[in-house]
Design an enzyme around this catalytic site. Sequence first.
Site, PDB file in Angstrom:
ATOM      1  N   HIS A 128       0.836  -1.206   0.000  1.00 49.04           N
ATOM      2  CA  HIS A 128       0.000   0.000   0.000  1.00 49.04           C
ATOM      3  C   HIS A 128       0.872   1.258   0.000  1.00 49.04           C
ATOM      4  CE1 HIS A 128      -3.017  -2.623   2.394  1.00 49.04           C
ATOM      5  NE2 HIS A 128      -3.595  -2.403   1.236  1.00 49.04           N
ATOM      6  N   SER A 176      -3.043  -7.546   3.032  1.00 50.57           N
ATOM      7  CA  SER A 176      -3.223  -7.486   4.488  1.00 50.57           C
ATOM      8  C   SER A 176      -3.611  -8.851   5.033  1.00 50.57           C
ATOM      9  CB  SER A 176      -4.301  -6.456   4.850  1.00 50.57           C
ATOM     10  OG  SER A 176      -3.948  -5.194   4.361  1.00 50.57           O
ATOM     11  N   LYS A 209     -15.017  -5.980   2.199  1.00 52.47           N
ATOM     12  CA  LYS A 209     -14.422  -7.065   2.970  1.00 52.47           C
ATOM     13  C   LYS A 209     -15.480  -7.618   3.912  1.00 52.47           C
ATOM     14  CE  LYS A 209     -10.513  -6.895   1.121  1.00 52.47           C
ATOM     15  NZ  LYS A 209      -9.334  -6.123   1.282  1.00 52.47           N
ATOM     16  N   ARG A 218      -2.056  -5.988  -8.364  1.00 49.68           N
ATOM     17  CA  ARG A 218      -1.002  -6.961  -8.089  1.00 49.68           C
ATOM     18  C   ARG A 218      -0.905  -8.006  -9.179  1.00 49.68           C
ATOM     19  NH1 ARG A 218      -3.326  -7.290  -2.143  1.00 49.68           N
ATOM     20  NH2 ARG A 218      -5.093  -6.802  -3.465  1.00 49.68           N
TER      21      ARG A 218
HETATM   22  P1  ADP Z   1      -5.622  -5.813   0.768  1.00 47.61           P
HETATM   23  O1  ADP Z   1      -5.984  -6.552  -0.495  1.00 47.61           O
HETATM   24  O2  ADP Z   1      -4.169  -5.882   1.113  1.00 47.61           O
HETATM   25  O3  ADP Z   1      -6.534  -6.095   1.936  1.00 47.61           O
HETATM   26  P2  ADP Z   1      -6.974  -3.283   0.368  1.00 47.61           P
HETATM   27  O4  ADP Z   1      -8.280  -3.897   0.144  1.00 47.61           O
HETATM   28  O5  ADP Z   1      -6.793  -2.392   1.549  1.00 47.61           O
HETATM   29  O6  ADP Z   1      -5.781  -4.320   0.409  1.00 47.61           O
HETATM   30  O7  ADP Z   1      -6.524  -2.555  -0.963  1.00 47.61           O
HETATM   31  C1  ADP Z   1      -6.448  -1.188  -1.154  1.00 47.61           C
HETATM   32  C2  ADP Z   1      -5.784  -0.919  -2.477  1.00 47.61           C
HETATM   33  O8  ADP Z   1      -4.394  -1.238  -2.382  1.00 47.61           O
HETATM   34  C3  ADP Z   1      -6.328  -1.737  -3.653  1.00 47.61           C
HETATM   35  O9  ADP Z   1      -6.289  -0.919  -4.810  1.00 47.61           O
HETATM   36  C4  ADP Z   1      -5.336  -2.866  -3.748  1.00 47.61           C
HETATM   37  O10 ADP Z   1      -5.296  -3.418  -5.043  1.00 47.61           O
HETATM   38  C5  ADP Z   1      -4.050  -2.129  -3.408  1.00 47.61           C
HETATM   39  N1  ADP Z   1      -3.019  -3.013  -2.898  1.00 47.61           N
HETATM   40  C6  ADP Z   1      -3.102  -3.854  -1.856  1.00 47.61           C
HETATM   41  N2  ADP Z   1      -1.941  -4.520  -1.673  1.00 47.61           N
HETATM   42  C7  ADP Z   1      -1.097  -4.089  -2.657  1.00 47.61           C
HETATM   43  C8  ADP Z   1       0.256  -4.411  -3.033  1.00 47.61           C
HETATM   44  N3  ADP Z   1       0.942  -5.328  -2.384  1.00 47.61           N
HETATM   45  N4  ADP Z   1       0.793  -3.750  -4.079  1.00 47.61           N
HETATM   46  C9  ADP Z   1       0.065  -2.831  -4.752  1.00 47.61           C
HETATM   47  N5  ADP Z   1      -1.207  -2.486  -4.471  1.00 47.61           N
HETATM   48  C10 ADP Z   1      -1.783  -3.107  -3.427  1.00 47.61           C
END
Ligand code: ADP
Length: 163
Positions: free
Chosen positions: A18, A131, A42, A93
């Site tokens: 992130h 996460s 989620k 990703r």
């Molecule tokens: P997670 O999938 O880790 O629970 P979130 O739902 O909080 O993450 O995702 C928020 C944003 O951050 C989304 O656009 C997601 O694709 C992006 N994101 C999450 N992890 C990564 C990563 N490792 N690299 C790049 N973008 C990411």
Amino acid sequence: MSKIAICPGSFDPITKGHLNIIRRSAKIFDKVIVVVMSNYRKTGSSLFSVEERVELIRRCTFDLANVEVDSYMGLLAEYARQKNADVIIKGLRAVSDFEDEFQQALANKSLNPDVETVFMAASAENMFLSSSVIKQICQLGGDVTPFLPPEVSSEIISKLRQQ
Ligand code: ADP
């Protein structure tokens, strides 16, 4: 005219993946608003409260003068309208992220035609980070420090010990 971008997510908790997207966005846009969406796609209970997640993101981004951290419960398209945002940034990703993100981008465009979704490719070293993977590794006693900002590593360990 200054360009405003929003980085939405659940950030439960913020990872190096992130943070990488946030830092790269902060170089491109005049203002970046990182918003913890409390109802963000989620299911199941979260590890950190919305307030804790906001606080952790603030600590990790304190050096970025053009980054703000906020939380919101409701439609992202509506939040973007309220903030006069030009762009929603989504980190991608893998191909598996794409279908869902593409659908959301189209939905957001139809709800708010003034905002564009921009996909930013994850950096190679963060491709596998999410996460939920971090929480699983930590719950099973693995070392998560390489994947998390230092501000977050100690918090997740003490949080999981309390459970
Ligand atoms: P997670 O999938 O880790 O629970 P979130 O739902 O909080 O993450 O995702 C928020 C944003 O951050 C989304 O656009 C997601 O694709 C992006 N994101 C999450 N992890 C990564 C990563 N490792 N690299 C790049 N973008 C990411």
